[in-house]
Design a protein around this motif. Structure first.
Motif, short mmCIF file in Angstrom:
data_model
loop_
_atom_site.label_atom_id
_atom_site.label_comp_id
_atom_site.label_asym_id
_atom_site.label_seq_id
_atom_site.Cartn_x
_atom_site.Cartn_y
_atom_site.Cartn_z
N THR A 1 -5.68 23.91 21.62
CA THR A 1 -6.89 24.28 22.27
C THR A 1 -7.70 23.34 22.35
N PRO A 2 -8.72 22.36 22.60
CA PRO A 2 -9.61 21.09 22.76
C PRO A 2 -11.08 22.47 22.02
N GLY A 3 -11.74 21.46 21.36
CA GLY A 3 -13.27 21.84 20.93
C GLY A 3 -13.38 21.59 19.57
N GLY A 4 -12.35 21.78 18.65
CA GLY A 4 -12.65 21.09 17.41
C GLY A 4 -12.71 20.57 16.65
N PHE A 5 -13.50 20.64 15.71
CA PHE A 5 -14.19 19.47 14.88
C PHE A 5 -14.46 19.27 13.52
N ARG A 6 -14.50 18.02 12.61
CA ARG A 6 -14.70 18.55 11.05
C ARG A 6 -15.55 17.95 10.69
N VAL A 7 -15.80 18.65 9.64
CA VAL A 7 -17.16 17.74 8.65
C VAL A 7 -16.45 17.75 6.87
N PRO A 8 -17.06 17.38 5.98
CA PRO A 8 -16.80 17.39 4.84
C PRO A 8 -17.14 18.91 4.34
N ASN A 9 -16.03 18.86 2.94
CA ASN A 9 -16.23 20.34 2.69
C ASN A 9 -16.95 20.05 1.60
N THR A 10 -16.97 21.16 0.62
CA THR A 10 -18.00 21.67 -0.52
C THR A 10 -16.88 20.72 -1.62
N ASN A 11 -16.26 20.13 -1.90
CA ASN A 11 -15.59 19.63 -3.62
C ASN A 11 -16.18 18.64 -4.38
N ILE A 12 -17.18 19.67 -4.66
CA ILE A 12 -17.57 18.54 -5.41
C ILE A 12 -16.83 18.07 -6.79
N TYR A 13 -15.69 18.32 -7.09
CA TYR A 13 -15.00 17.39 -7.83
C TYR A 13 -14.94 16.35 -7.73
N ARG A 14 -14.22 16.10 -6.64
CA ARG A 14 -14.22 14.43 -5.39
C ARG A 14 -15.04 13.84 -4.87
N ALA A 15 -16.95 14.51 -5.33
CA ALA A 15 -17.33 14.09 -4.47
C ALA A 15 -18.08 12.46 -4.52
N THR A 16 -18.01 12.03 -3.79
CA THR A 16 -18.02 10.74 -3.34
C THR A 16 -20.14 10.31 -3.65
N GLU A 17 -20.21 11.18 -3.52
CA GLU A 17 -21.69 11.08 -3.67
C GLU A 17 -22.59 12.76 -4.32
N HIS A 18 -23.54 12.25 -4.79
CA HIS A 18 -23.56 13.03 -5.51
C HIS A 18 -23.05 14.28 -6.43
N GLY A 19 -22.15 13.58 -6.86
CA GLY A 19 -20.62 14.59 -7.73
C GLY A 19 -21.67 15.22 -8.64
N ASP A 20 -22.50 14.30 -9.63
CA ASP A 20 -23.89 15.01 -10.46
C ASP A 20 -24.83 16.31 -10.43
N ASP A 21 -25.15 16.43 -9.20
CA ASP A 21 -25.44 16.41 -8.97
C ASP A 21 -25.89 18.06 -7.41
N PRO A 22 -25.77 19.22 -8.01
CA PRO A 22 -24.79 20.40 -7.13
C PRO A 22 -26.20 20.46 -5.50
#
Length: 458
Positions: A176-197
């Protein structure tokens, strides 16, 4: 001739039955799995008589534990009185009573309950109602849905399009068309702000706004998020995350769907997890723990605002399921919720979650354990090759541990739980809500022993 006479028992039920049973999410060439024959409380037994702690509540389902005779008796009584009737223009007393009870328990004005037979159907229903709602209110272009990477939202073609796991979709495309993705909230592997929840939560939520603006707010109907994301291993929401998401959805007139198929009914200590994490969605999808698995049932619960344009003239929602709101399933769900109230199971989870967390975090001293994360009675242990660098397991090592060694070893050591690598490799535990410190200690002891053995294979 009786069924038993026509189908006599075989010497090896598992081996014989495997030729007819098509197992779900299972390699068909794999050796036959165990046959589970009995459950009582937090434990299950296989046909060899081995006892295992059910560390996954079946599949995040059996909240009140196995073998509740009172629930079986309610099902028998309802089946004797009325075993089945659809809710297609008619109603049954159990369906009406359960709808009222769910509406009373849900936050805000989430008052309209559409029954399904499971979680994937509930998500499918949510997307369809969102599309029709915007058509009815003069915004027909709004049809797209935004969800998070690695998130699982079900296997029907629409729900699968919302699912953020490419490998689960490839064999069934085009979807079905129309699904789009954004980042999840895996802070353990965060590339930005990993030290600031707090900053990380704001960053992750703002990616949703970015996606809405990129696709065009006039085309986006809904954002679908789990309060705690299951796939990938129990990603909890950072502080302020859902408050910011709610603000974004309100700004662009996008519906916020809280997918609580796993998270609802006490898994996090509240009937609906959105309450615990401080937001009111436009739609809740739920299933699993509603009946504690004693019968299949699910629901989409919508606000009065969403229901309102369906209430006029000849308008209808042309969607439904033969077994949605099944009277036996609804009756046992009501009895299941009675147990919640009588035994204060939500309160039990809130009172014990800190102890469960502390017990699970003891595993962090193992070299193979990179992270332990979760909330309530829902935890994941992420496995790594190098703790210092967070280096994950390669494909061969994942296959060796996740699909090879761990399932059988955990079972042999007395624990049923979930090794999973739909994201990074994890072992998940989600025991029945009747569990306490004794079961927490047993889970930790078996995981410690088994993961120590697993590390020696790398």
């Amino acid at each position: 001739m009786t069924f038993t006479e026509h189908h006599p028992p075989t010497a090896d039920v598992a081996e014989a039955g495997w030729g007819n049973l098509w197992p779900h999410f299972t390699r068909m060439a794999a050796p036959p799995g165990p046959v589970i024959t009995r459950g009582e409380g937090a434990y299950i037994w296989d046909e060899q008589g081995r006892r295992m702690l059910d560390g996954l509540s079946g599949l995040f389902v059996v909240q009140v534990g196995h073998g509740r005779r009172e629930l079986a008796e309610v099902m028998a009584a309802q089946a004797t009185e009325l075993a089945y009737f659809p809710v297609w223009g008619y109603a049954t007393r159990p369906a009406i009573q359960l709808a009222e009870r769910l509406a009373d328990a849900a936050p805000g004005d989430l008052n309209r309950v559409f029954f399904t037979t499971g979680g994937g159907e509930a998500v499918e229903s949510a997307w369809k109602v969102a599309k029709q709602y915007f058509k009815l209110t003069g915004r027909p272009l709004k049809h797209k849905v935004i969800s998070r990477a690695v998130a699982y939202h079900g296997t029907p073609q629409g729900a699968l399009a919302i699912t953020g796991l490419p490998a689960m979709k490839q064999q069934f495309e085009p979807l079905t068309p129309g699904g789009f993705r954004v980042p999840n909230t895996n802070i353990y592997r965060a590339t930005e702000h990993g030290d600031d929840p707090v900053a990380f939560g704001r960053w992750a939520a703002d990616r949703i706004e970015e996606a809405i603006l990129f696709e065009g707010p006039e085309t986006v109907a809904a954002v679908v998020l789990e309060p705690v994301q299951n796939s990938g291993g129990c990603f909890t929401p950072p502080p302020g995350y859902f408050q910011r998401v709610r603000e974004i959805c309100d700004t662009y007139d996008v519906l916020l769907v809280s997918d609580e198929v796993i998270c609802a009914f006490g898994r996090h200590g509240t009937t609906f997890a959105c309450e615990k994490f401080g937001f009111v969605p436009d739609i809740v999808t739920c299933a699993k723990g509603m009946s504690s698995g004693y019968a299949p049932i699910g629901a989409m619960i919508a606000t009065d605002r969403i229901a309102e344009p369906f209430l006029h003239g000849k308008t209808m929602f042309p969607h439904g399921y033969t077994f949605g709101g099944h009277p036996v399933a609804a009756a046992v769900s009501l009895a299941n919720l009675d147990i919640f109230d009588r035994e204060l199971l939500n309160r039990r989870v809130l009172d014990n979650e800190a102890a469960f967390e502390a017990t699970m975090r003891k595993l962090l001293d193992l070299p193979i354990v990179g992270d332990v994360r979760g909330d309530g009675y829902f935890w994941a242990v992420e496995l790594v090759k190098d703790k210092a660098t967070k280096q994950t397991l390669d494909a061969e090592e994942r296959d060796l541990l996740i699909r090879g060694f761990l399932p059988a070893a955990l079972r042999d050591n007395g624990l049923y739980c979930r090794p999973d690598d739909r994201g990074d490799p994890v072992v998940q535990v989600a025991p029945p809500l009747i569990c306490g410190q004794a079961e927490f200690d047993e889970i930790e002891r078996i995981l410690r022993h088994t993961l120590t053995e697993a590390a020696a294979l790398l």
